[in-house]
Design a protein around this motif. Structure first.
Motif, short mmCIF file in Angstrom:
data_model
loop_
_atom_site.label_atom_id
_atom_site.label_comp_id
_atom_site.label_asym_id
_atom_site.label_seq_id
_atom_site.Cartn_x
_atom_site.Cartn_y
_atom_site.Cartn_z
N VAL A 288 0.84 -1.20 0.00
CA VAL A 288 0.00 0.00 0.00
C VAL A 288 0.88 1.25 0.00
O VAL A 288 0.66 2.19 -0.78
N HIS A 289 1.89 1.27 0.87
CA HIS A 289 2.78 2.44 0.92
C HIS A 289 3.53 2.63 -0.40
O HIS A 289 3.71 3.77 -0.86
N ARG A 290 3.96 1.52 -1.02
CA ARG A 290 4.69 1.64 -2.30
C ARG A 290 3.81 2.27 -3.36
O ARG A 290 4.24 3.19 -4.08
N LEU A 291 2.60 1.79 -3.49
CA LEU A 291 1.71 2.30 -4.53
C LEU A 291 1.32 3.75 -4.29
O LEU A 291 1.03 4.49 -5.23
N ARG A 292 1.33 4.17 -3.03
CA ARG A 292 1.01 5.56 -2.70
C ARG A 292 2.23 6.48 -2.81
O ARG A 292 2.11 7.70 -2.69
N GLY A 293 3.41 5.90 -2.98
CA GLY A 293 4.61 6.72 -3.07
C GLY A 293 5.21 7.07 -1.74
O GLY A 293 6.05 7.98 -1.65
N GLU A 294 4.82 6.37 -0.67
CA GLU A 294 5.36 6.61 0.66
C GLU A 294 6.60 5.72 0.84
O GLU A 294 6.54 4.64 1.42
N VAL A 295 7.70 6.20 0.29
CA VAL A 295 8.88 5.37 0.08
C VAL A 295 9.47 4.85 1.38
O VAL A 295 9.75 3.65 1.52
N ASP A 296 9.69 5.73 2.35
CA ASP A 296 10.32 5.29 3.60
C ASP A 296 9.46 4.27 4.32
O ASP A 296 9.97 3.26 4.85
N ALA A 297 8.15 4.51 4.37
CA ALA A 297 7.25 3.57 5.05
C ALA A 297 7.23 2.23 4.32
O ALA A 297 7.19 1.17 4.95
N ALA A 298 7.25 2.28 2.99
CA ALA A 298 7.26 1.03 2.21
C ALA A 298 8.54 0.25 2.47
O ALA A 298 8.51 -0.96 2.72
N ALA A 299 9.68 0.94 2.42
CA ALA A 299 10.96 0.26 2.64
C ALA A 299 11.02 -0.36 4.03
O ALA A 299 11.48 -1.49 4.21
N SER A 300 10.54 0.37 5.03
CA SER A 300 10.54 -0.14 6.40
C SER A 300 9.64 -1.37 6.53
O SER A 300 10.00 -2.35 7.19
N SER A 301 8.49 -1.35 5.88
CA SER A 301 7.56 -2.48 5.95
C SER A 301 8.14 -3.70 5.25
O SER A 301 8.03 -4.83 5.76
N PHE A 302 8.75 -3.51 4.09
CA PHE A 302 9.37 -4.63 3.39
C PHE A 302 10.52 -5.21 4.21
O PHE A 302 10.76 -6.42 4.21
N GLU A 303 11.23 -4.35 4.92
CA GLU A 303 12.32 -4.81 5.78
C GLU A 303 11.76 -5.70 6.89
O GLU A 303 12.32 -6.75 7.20
N GLU A 304 10.64 -5.28 7.49
CA GLU A 304 9.99 -6.09 8.53
C GLU A 304 9.56 -7.44 7.95
O GLU A 304 9.72 -8.48 8.59
N ALA A 305 9.00 -7.42 6.75
CA ALA A 305 8.59 -8.66 6.11
C ALA A 305 9.79 -9.57 5.87
O ALA A 305 9.73 -10.79 6.10
N GLY A 306 10.89 -8.99 5.44
CA GLY A 306 12.09 -9.77 5.15
C GLY A 306 12.69 -10.44 6.38
O GLY A 306 13.36 -11.46 6.27
#
Length: 545
Positions: A288-306
């Protein structure tokens, strides 16, 4: 409360799927030394369902020991096998292997126990799936199912058939696999399968629907999982995965705020006792953050997933690509595709085409698009067909065949529209606009872009909106005064001709809301206060008819 009353209440609560009450009653009975080995089994099952995994292991271990002490080898083998399955569920393969080995040893003392011997084929099949060996997995699960049917063990039949369906999908036989999974789901929804294997089946079947690009089944079985979880409100296990699947469907259909809320709920549920839901929850939040362009939040969430041990792909590679880090995105998605099992590899293909094209590797993108098309020969799924035609359209544009690209993108748009997937439908309109532009049809190109822009703005898809505007201006759009787009010039010309918003909308096949938005943009860009001022501007700059 005396021991007998506690035991009765615990057993009744278990039969009524009130897991917290079952734990309370059976635990009280156990403390009063009134619980039997089967009661301890039920206590362990209820505990794992409310997220008390460590206590569940302790109680099932005691059940195993009680069965052994009473000379019940069948019960001891069953409890040891379930302990192995529970440790597989949380990813502790060493402990799982130890319990499966113990169950195997006990089988030598009871070689005529076909159902339990079949149960021990499940981890063999799971290991084969993890290795990407669909043939070996299918053989192990088929043998497990055969033994389960002989013993009339509904739980083992469900797990064996689930595995066979997964193997079929891995081997490129999606129709066979999905039909088999439908049969398993009938048994689960009919209440023929006990709670823990039911939860496993629900969640794995939905994962298979995703891998097979089957949106219809995903909708149907997600609704069933919702109902199943709602009927068990105190259940924690599987609930995180349930909300993550709901998030995925919300995202697909353009309800991005709902998708984020469901993913956040999934994260909270997963943290309290559904470890298999952690990855999906954080991955969906990242999407959701990636598609909205919220880059830092997206990167942090993917890091948590990883951190769960699973790769957050293709989301992370798409995020890098959107930031212009094309080389790293390309290397990352290609490596992920190489490591993925065959079913997951196929799911990565549409993103691979997008990333490779962004990196300028048209030849490789064509190869992946052709692989995707070949996959479609074995599967008639509308979602897969939409991905195939969308990828083909994007590659054809890069290859210079605008006419073929236009046809492919419009076919893809129609499929996404029918599936009610607005974001992908809008992306297809951008491809169509590029094709129209190359064919010299500026009016149609402008129409396609306007339609895409409206969707992106409504969704809040800022990266897609920015990429569209930048890509269009860099493609050589004819220069218009003060940065007006082609569509804005058309609206301005009609304003100068005295048309009302309703008439402009009718002539340009737009909604009045869209016309109002164009006028707002025109007034802002030209710093004009009114329609009359806009009309004067149009005449001064030769834009009026």
């Amino acid at each position: 409360m005396d021991a007998s009353t506690a035991l009765d209440r615990g057993r009744t609560a278990f039969s009524e799927h009130r897991w917290a009450d079952a734990v309370a009653g059976l635990d009280a009975a156990d403390r009063a030394t009134a619980a039997t080995a089967p009661d301890l089994e039920q206590l362990a099952t209820a505990a794992v369902l409310v997220g008390r995994f460590d206590e569940s292991v302790a109680w099932r271990t005691r059940a195993h020991e009680a069965f052994l002490a009473g000379g019940d080898l069948d019960g001891a083998i069953r409890s040891a096998s379930w302990l192995g399955m529970e440790f597989v569920y949380v990813g502790d393969l060493a402990q799982a292997g130890g319990w499966f080995a113990r169950a195997q040893r006990l089988l030598h003392e009871r070689p005529d126990a076909p159902a339990d011997r079949g149960f021990l084929l499940i981890p063999e099949g799971l290991a084969a799936l993890d290795d990407g060996d669909g043939e070996r997995a299918a053989a192990a699960f088929a043998r497990a199912t055969e033994l389960a049917r002989a013993a009339r063990d509904a739980d083992l039949i469900a797990l064996g058939e689930l595995g066979r369906g997964q193997a079929d999908i891995m081997l490129g036989r999606p129709a066979d696999g999905l039909a088999r999974l439908d049969e398993v789901m009938v048994a689960v929804t009919a209440g023929e399968v006990s709670p823990v294997p039911s939860g496993i089946v629900y969640c794995e079947v939905l994962q298979c629907c995703r891998q097979a690009f089957d949106v219809r089944r995903a909708h149907e079985w997600t609704r069933a999982l919702d109902r199943w979880c709602a009927e068990r409100p105190d259940m924690v296990a599987f609930s995180g995965q349930c909300h993550a699947h709901r998030s995925e469907l919300f995202l697909l259909h353009g309800a991005w705020a709902d998708a984020l809320a469901a993913a956040q709920e999934a994260s909270e549920r997963a943290a309290t006792g559904d470890p298999n839901g952690v990855f999906a929850a954080w991955y969906q939040i990242g999407e959701v953050h990636r598609l909205r362009g919220e880059v830092d939040a997206a990167a942090s969430s993917f890091e948590e997933a990883g951190r769960t041990g699973f790769e957050p792909q293709p989301g992370l590679a798409l995020l890098l690509s959107s930031q212009g880090d094309h080389a790293r995105a390309r290397a990352m998605i290609l490596a992920a595709a190489e490591r993925a099992d065959p079913a997951e590899h196929r799911w990565l293909l549409p993103a691979m085409v997008e990333i490779l094209l962004a990196a300028g590797d048209v030849v490789a993108a064509r190869g992946v698009a052709d692989e995707l098309r070949e996959l479609g020969r074995a599967s008639p799924m509308p979602m897969l067909a939409a991905f195939i035609e969308q990828a083909d359209g994007a590659v054809l544009i890069a290859e210079g065949d605008a006419r073929a690209a236009l046809a492919a993108s419009r076919h893809a748009w129609a499929r996404w529209r029918d599936l009610d997937v607005p974001y992908e439908a809008a992306r297809c309109r951008v491809i169509a606009a590029r094709a129209c532009r190359k064919l010299g049809d500026e009016a149609s190109a402008s129409m396609e872009l306007d339609a895409a822009r409206v969707v992106f703005e409504e969704l809040g898809a800022r990266p897609a909106l920015s990429a569209m505007e930048v890509g269009w201006s860099s493609a050589g759009t004819p220069s218009n005064p003060d940065g007006l787009t082609g569509r804005e010039v058309e609206v301005l010309r009609l304003v100068a001709a005295g048309r009302t918003n309703r008439r402009i909308a009718e002539e340009l096949y737009l909604s009045e809301k869209t016309v109002e938005r164009h006028l707002s943009n025109i007034f802002g860009k030209l710093d004009l206060p009114s329609r009359s001022a806009a009309t004067a501007y149009a005449f001064r700059h030769g834009l009026a008819d």
